[in-house]
Write a protein that holds these residues in place. Structure first.
Motif, mmCIF file in Angstrom:
data_model
loop_
_atom_site.group_PDB
_atom_site.id
_atom_site.type_symbol
_atom_site.label_atom_id
_atom_site.label_comp_id
_atom_site.label_asym_id
_atom_site.label_seq_id
_atom_site.Cartn_x
_atom_site.Cartn_y
_atom_site.Cartn_z
ATOM 1 N N LEU A 42 18.700 -9.470 9.405
ATOM 2 C CA LEU A 42 17.814 -10.630 9.266
ATOM 3 C C LEU A 42 18.129 -11.507 8.058
ATOM 4 N N GLY A 43 19.022 -11.053 7.194
ATOM 5 C CA GLY A 43 19.387 -11.854 6.026
ATOM 6 C C GLY A 43 18.324 -11.912 4.946
ATOM 7 N N LYS A 44 17.443 -10.903 4.882
ATOM 8 C CA LYS A 44 16.371 -10.882 3.893
ATOM 9 C C LYS A 44 16.773 -10.066 2.671
ATOM 10 N N LYS A 45 16.404 -10.548 1.483
ATOM 11 C CA LYS A 45 16.712 -9.846 0.242
ATOM 12 C C LYS A 45 15.455 -9.143 -0.288
ATOM 13 N N ALA A 65 7.721 11.322 -3.737
ATOM 14 C CA ALA A 65 7.389 9.936 -4.048
ATOM 15 C C ALA A 65 7.048 9.165 -2.779
ATOM 16 N N THR A 66 6.017 8.342 -2.881
ATOM 17 C CA THR A 66 5.664 7.399 -1.825
ATOM 18 C C THR A 66 5.937 6.005 -2.368
ATOM 19 N N CYS A 67 6.724 5.237 -1.648
ATOM 20 C CA CYS A 67 7.264 3.993 -2.196
ATOM 21 C C CYS A 67 7.078 2.818 -1.237
ATOM 22 N N VAL A 68 6.988 1.625 -1.815
ATOM 23 C CA VAL A 68 6.911 0.387 -1.046
ATOM 24 C C VAL A 68 7.948 -0.580 -1.602
ATOM 25 N N VAL A 69 8.797 -1.109 -0.722
ATOM 26 C CA VAL A 69 9.792 -2.106 -1.107
ATOM 27 C C VAL A 69 9.558 -3.346 -0.250
ATOM 28 N N ARG A 70 9.322 -4.475 -0.897
ATOM 29 C CA ARG A 70 9.065 -5.722 -0.173
ATOM 30 C C ARG A 70 10.323 -6.588 -0.125
ATOM 31 N N PHE A 71 10.571 -7.138 1.048
ATOM 32 C CA PHE A 71 11.702 -8.039 1.260
ATOM 33 C C PHE A 71 11.187 -9.450 1.539
ATOM 34 N N GLU A 72 12.079 -10.413 1.496
ATOM 35 C CA GLU A 72 11.719 -11.782 1.826
ATOM 36 C C GLU A 72 11.137 -11.852 3.244
ATOM 37 N N GLY A 73 10.312 -12.869 3.471
ATOM 38 C CA GLY A 73 9.785 -13.089 4.803
ATOM 39 C C GLY A 73 8.693 -12.135 5.216
ATOM 40 N N GLY A 74 8.109 -11.397 4.269
ATOM 41 C CA GLY A 74 7.023 -10.486 4.589
ATOM 42 C C GLY A 74 7.459 -9.150 5.163
ATOM 43 N N CYS A 75 8.748 -8.851 5.136
ATOM 44 C CA CYS A 75 9.243 -7.557 5.627
ATOM 45 C C CYS A 75 8.956 -6.479 4.578
ATOM 46 N N VAL A 76 8.504 -5.315 5.024
ATOM 47 C CA VAL A 76 8.104 -4.253 4.098
ATOM 48 C C VAL A 76 8.704 -2.914 4.530
ATOM 49 N N LEU A 77 9.304 -2.234 3.573
ATOM 50 C CA LEU A 77 9.727 -0.841 3.758
ATOM 51 C C LEU A 77 8.707 0.054 3.065
ATOM 52 N N TRP A 78 8.114 0.965 3.813
ATOM 53 C CA TRP A 78 7.238 1.992 3.246
ATOM 54 C C TRP A 78 7.880 3.334 3.544
ATOM 55 N N PHE A 79 8.059 4.167 2.533
ATOM 56 C CA PHE A 79 8.646 5.478 2.811
ATOM 57 C C PHE A 79 8.117 6.557 1.870
ATOM 58 N N HIS A 80 8.126 7.765 2.394
ATOM 59 C CA HIS A 80 7.801 8.943 1.607
ATOM 60 C C HIS A 80 9.030 9.848 1.602
ATOM 61 N N CYS A 81 9.400 10.336 0.441
ATOM 62 C CA CYS A 81 10.524 11.270 0.345
ATOM 63 C C CYS A 81 10.149 12.366 -0.641
ATOM 64 N N GLY A 82 10.639 13.551 -0.403
ATOM 65 C CA GLY A 82 10.305 14.618 -1.332
ATOM 66 C C GLY A 82 10.845 15.964 -0.893
ATOM 67 N N PHE A 83 10.737 16.919 -1.797
ATOM 68 C CA PHE A 83 11.199 18.282 -1.560
ATOM 69 C C PHE A 83 10.022 19.257 -1.444
ATOM 70 N N MET A 84 8.819 18.735 -1.275
ATOM 71 C CA MET A 84 7.637 19.585 -1.318
ATOM 72 C C MET A 84 6.947 19.731 0.041
ATOM 73 N N THR A 85 7.455 19.082 1.061
ATOM 74 C CA THR A 85 6.854 19.159 2.387
ATOM 75 C C THR A 85 7.883 19.678 3.383
ATOM 76 N N ALA A 86 7.415 19.951 4.606
ATOM 77 C CA ALA A 86 8.326 20.418 5.645
ATOM 78 C C ALA A 86 9.442 19.399 5.876
ATOM 79 N N PHE A 87 10.626 19.898 6.200
ATOM 80 C CA PHE A 87 11.784 19.022 6.402
ATOM 81 C C PHE A 87 11.544 18.107 7.598
ATOM 82 N N ARG A 88 11.678 16.818 7.379
ATOM 83 C CA ARG A 88 11.584 15.845 8.451
ATOM 84 C C ARG A 88 12.391 14.630 8.066
ATOM 85 N N GLN A 89 12.825 13.867 9.046
ATOM 86 C CA GLN A 89 13.671 12.709 8.777
ATOM 87 C C GLN A 89 13.423 11.628 9.836
ATOM 88 N N ARG A 90 12.159 11.270 9.952
ATOM 89 C CA ARG A 90 11.735 10.297 10.945
ATOM 90 C C ARG A 90 11.740 8.891 10.355
#
Length: 210
Positions: A42-45, A65-90
């Motif tokens: 999409l060409g968003k930074k 960590a639970t994180c939010v990264v905002r991109f141009e145009g209102g696009c949002v990345l929300w993600f949780h990553c960590g070593f303390m919960t069951a293994f998943r990669q959805r």
């Protein structure tokens, strides 16, 4: 994973080995995927990054960590990553009508891989939902780490010796040079986002401009 042995022996939990912890390990894949979806497609930074919740190891490295990264145009990345919960990669890409879901973001399963295209709707009384799921089978191919090293070898074989002192890589093949510099640029942005998230964490979860 994050038991006492892990925190003492694994490089991902030690400040003298990997300062970024889960953000630089599992989180890196999430950030890179978002760059592919928002940036390359999409060409968003990216414009800002924020850690909204976290837990540190005894050495001060993020284990969760639970994180939010905002991109141009209102696009949002929300993600949780960590070593303390069951293994998943959805990973889910949400559009206005449908979403794309894959459950092997980091490491694939053995055999053919696939992803789902899903849409949901409410019935007339808004009591039940109906789901429509299309499974897309992907061509069977080597796992991504093999493809990564194959592409790296391809680039290195055509690399111009003068590239070592240049700001951009040059090769005997224009398409390979473009791909190499594209990978380098994306990796630099990935690092900038990860650094901004760590700055947010250190600043008690403030939003950090990129």
């Amino acid at each position: 994973l994050a038991d006492a042995v892990f925190q003492e022996t694994n490089i991902r939990a030690r400040k003298d080995a990997d300062l970024l912890g889960a953000i630089g390990d599992l989180g890196w894949y999430c950030i890179r995927f978002a760059q592919m979806v928002f940036g390359q497609a999409l060409g968003k930074k990216p414009v800002s990054a924020q850690v909204v919740d976290f837990k540190l190891s005894k050495h001060g490295v993020p284990l969760d960590a639970t994180c939010v990264v905002r991109f141009e145009g209102g696009c949002v990345l929300w993600f949780h990553c960590g070593f303390m919960t069951a293994f998943r990669q959805r990973f889910e890409i949400c559009g206005t009508q449908k979403s794309v879901i894959l459950d092997d973001l980091v490491l694939p399963t053995k055999g053919p891989v696939s992803f789902d295209i899903k849409s949901s709707a409410l019935n007339n009384y808004a009591i039940l939902t109906s789901n429509e799921i299309e499974k897309v089978e992907c061509e069977d191919c080597p796992v991504h780490e093999i493809l990564l090293w194959a592409k790296f070898a391809e680039i290195v074989k055509t690399m111009d010796a003068t590239s070592a002192d240049a700001t951009k890589w040059t090769t005997s093949n224009e398409d390979t040079a473009k791909a190499a510099n594209g990978f380098a640029d994306v990796s630099m942005v990935n690092q900038q986002i990860a650094d901004a998230l760590m700055k947010s964490l250190d600043g008690n979860c403030v939003s950090v401009d990129i």
